[in-house]
Design a protein around this motif. Structure first.
Motif, PDB file in Angstrom:
ATOM      1  N   CYS A 180       8.034  35.339  41.460  1.00  0.00           N
ATOM      2  CA  CYS A 180       8.823  35.384  41.586  1.00  0.00           C
ATOM      3  C   CYS A 180       9.764  36.830  41.701  1.00  0.00           C
ATOM      4  CB  CYS A 180       9.397  35.610  39.678  1.00  0.00           C
ATOM      5  SG  CYS A 180       9.247  33.974  38.941  1.00  0.00           S
ATOM      6  N   ASP A 194       8.703  21.094  41.369  1.00  0.00           N
ATOM      7  CA  ASP A 194       9.254  20.302  39.849  1.00  0.00           C
ATOM      8  C   ASP A 194       8.568  21.029  38.890  1.00  0.00           C
ATOM      9  OD1 ASP A 194      10.206  18.890  38.166  1.00  0.00           O
ATOM     10  OD2 ASP A 194       8.549  17.862  37.764  1.00  0.00           O
ATOM     11  N   CYS A 197       9.263  24.696  38.932  1.00  0.00           N
ATOM     12  CA  CYS A 197      11.051  24.637  38.509  1.00  0.00           C
ATOM     13  C   CYS A 197      10.521  24.923  36.907  1.00  0.00           C
ATOM     14  CB  CYS A 197      11.474  24.282  38.642  1.00  0.00           C
ATOM     15  SG  CYS A 197      12.492  24.405  40.529  1.00  0.00           S
ATOM     16  N   ARG A 198       9.696  23.329  36.469  1.00  0.00           N
ATOM     17  CA  ARG A 198       9.769  23.270  34.883  1.00  0.00           C
ATOM     18  C   ARG A 198       8.459  24.827  33.823  1.00  0.00           C
ATOM     19  NH1 ARG A 198       6.247  18.604  34.980  1.00  0.00           N
ATOM     20  NH2 ARG A 198       5.748  18.640  33.261  1.00  0.00           N
ATOM     21  N   GLN A 201      11.907  27.641  34.177  1.00  0.00           N
ATOM     22  CA  GLN A 201      12.861  27.418  32.812  1.00  0.00           C
ATOM     23  C   GLN A 201      11.937  27.100  31.246  1.00  0.00           C
ATOM     24  OE1 GLN A 201      13.493  23.050  34.918  1.00  0.00           O
ATOM     25  NE2 GLN A 201      16.333  23.988  34.006  1.00  0.00           N
ATOM     26  N   PRO A 208      19.020  27.827  35.830  1.00  0.00           N
ATOM     27  CA  PRO A 208      19.603  27.426  37.735  1.00  0.00           C
ATOM     28  C   PRO A 208      20.482  28.197  38.240  1.00  0.00           C
ATOM     29  CG  PRO A 208      19.979  25.469  35.726  1.00  0.00           C
ATOM     30  CD  PRO A 208      19.930  26.811  35.356  1.00  0.00           C
ATOM     31  N   TRP A 214      17.556  30.225  41.684  1.00  0.00           N
ATOM     32  CA  TRP A 214      17.062  30.191  40.391  1.00  0.00           C
ATOM     33  C   TRP A 214      17.761  32.094  39.792  1.00  0.00           C
ATOM     34  CZ3 TRP A 214      15.879  26.291  36.516  1.00  0.00           C
ATOM     35  CH2 TRP A 214      15.472  25.529  37.966  1.00  0.00           C
TER      36      TRP A 214
END
Length: 469
Positions: A180, A194, A197-198, A201, A208, A214
């Motif tokens: 990040c 995916d 992103c999961r 989160q 988002p 993000w």
């Protein structure tokens, strides 16, 4: 965009065609910007851990190639231990093969810190930095902690597993926080995107911000999928070159009465080679008409043979090949021709073109470019058929291939049988669509698309300095 700085574990001279399509594609952008390529020299030195090893700088045309040596201890911890003993197996869903207890993570971090210090001294204010692959996940965070404010992008060439598998890595939160610190994080497939992103989160409470952006750890990042390709024109030219043509003519003569199947892989547990051999054995058992008519050439290039997991799979593969040949072979026909060595890249297109079927059946793969090379090498008037694992990143793009589950020997054998009997018109239609896809998303598209988005990414820190991980 300013000067491009590429950082990778190993550095290649982009002027040398043996370096491969990736190096050539990066080389074009590096040439245009008078760029810098930085990484490990490939040399090991006998010096104490923590010693500032030698920097080597030379020029390949307008491109500066800068490399540093590693001590044996750093190499064992950073490269062998953590990169390939922890990240490689976990990212390929093989928790059972990961060595979590060896304390390699300190060496991994130490080398990334050293790379950051050495690279920082060479940076210019308007540089754009592009970091490659799993060896260097925390590099941006280390650069940020030293005051680097340039845009930094990252591309992961291998798969990213689901959050629960990632969470099995001790210190996974440190590792993913390092991702990040980049302004743009690129993945091979939408499935990998995916998973990322999961994770951010669920574990980091990322918010988002629209269009692949993000907000996480008090900054904004972009994340997107950029499936890597090959240089289709370059590979088709290679197919027409003398070495490839000689290989094609020889294979066509030697197997004029057979249908040739081909597999080209590194010897790695992620490639599903034993499962492939079991599927081929199932083909011969279930479809007697394939006996004496189908021959599989399997090339398994040596890879990390000092690691026990690779030695085990080598012995298993040799045993399976011997068993198939012993049970089904005839005096004038050997079902499997297995080669545990590397075949020159210039010769491979000829082998691909002579083959009726390519078997690309990894248990997990970030992309897999062999399947794209096979497509590029085919004669459009009489093309071969691609049998492709649904667990290869390429399966998201190459829908016209015969997609298989490599764990299902019977199902894979049935797909191979279908490929061997496929009518010419269907082969042509499938190949036309596959060729159009790999032309549209070739390696130049991959490079340009990533750098275009990185150029648009805002390196926002929200007024909060990046804290050392």
């Amino acid at each position: 965009m300013g000067r491009l700085v590429v950082v990778s574990n190993r550095v290649a001279d982009p002027r040398k065609t043996a370096a491969g399509g990736l190096a050539v594609a990066l080389g074009e952008v590096l040439n245009d910007s008078g760029g810098l390529w930085f990484g490990w020299s490939g040399k090991l030195v006998e010096e104490p851990v923590g010693t500032e090893t030698q920097m080597h700088v030379h020029h390949a045309g307008p491109v500066t190639l800068a490399t540093v040596d590693l001590t044996r201890e750093d190499y064992d911890a950073y490269y062998v231990g953590y990169s390939n003993g922890v990240l490689w197996p976990v990212f390929h869903y093989r928790l059972d093969l990961a060595d979590f207890d060896a304390g390699y993570i300190e060496g991994y971090r130490r080398v990334n810190q050293m790379f950051a210090r050495r690279l920082l001294a060479m940076l210019q204010p308007d540089d754009v930095i592009w970091v490659q692959d799993y060896h260097l996940i925390p590099l941006a965070a280390e650069l940020r902690s030293l005051g680097c404010t340039q845009r930094i992008g990252y591309f992961l060439h291998i798969p990213l597993p689901p959050p629960l598998i990632l969470a099995a890595i001790p210190g996974h939160d440190w590792l993913m926080k390092g991702l990040c610190a980049y302004d743009l994080v690129g993945f091979q497939s939408n499935a990998d995107l995916d998973h990322f992103c999961r994770y951010i989160q669920d574990e980091a409470h990322a918010q988002p911000a629209g269009e692949g952006r993000w907000r996480v750890f008090n900054r904004f990042i972009h994340a997107a999928a950029f499936p890597i390709g090959i240089d289709v024109g370059e590979f088709r030219a290679l197919t027409a070159a003398p070495e490839a043509q000689e290989m094609y003519q020889r294979m066509s003569r030697e197997y004029s009465r057979r249908k040739l199947l081909v597999g080209v892989d590194r010897l790695d547990y992620s490639k599903g080679l034993p499962q492939r051999m079991r599927a081929f054995r199932e083909l011969l058992a279930r479809y007697p008409e394939t006996r004496q008519s189908a021959t599989l050439i399997q090339i398994a290039s040596p890879s990390r043979e000092d690691v026990s997991a690779y030695t085990d799979i080598l012995h298993e593969l040799e045993s399976l090949c011997g068993s198939i040949n012993g049970n089904y072979g005839e005096l004038d026909w050997m079902p499997v021709r297995y080669m545990h060595r590397t075949v020159a890249r210039a010769r491979l297109p000829g082998l691909y073109r002579a083959s009726r079927v390519a078997l690309v059946t990894p248990l997990r793969d970030g992309m897999n470019l062999v399947c794209k090379e096979f497509i590029a090498a085919q004669n459009p008037e009489d093309p071969g058929v691609l049998v492709l694992s649904r667990f290869a990143g390429a399966a998201e793009q190459l829908k016209e291939a015969l997609l298989v589950n490599p764990y299902d020997s019977e199902g894979t054998a049935a797909a191979i049988h279908l490929a061997l009997q496929m009518p010419l018109e269907e082969r042509r239609e499938r190949h036309k669509a596959l060729l159009a896809t790999i032309r549209r998303t070739d390696v130049h598209w991959w490079c340009d698309s990533f750098l275009d988005l990185l150029g648009q990414a805002e390196a926002e820190e929200s007024g909060t300095p990046w804290l050392r991980l």
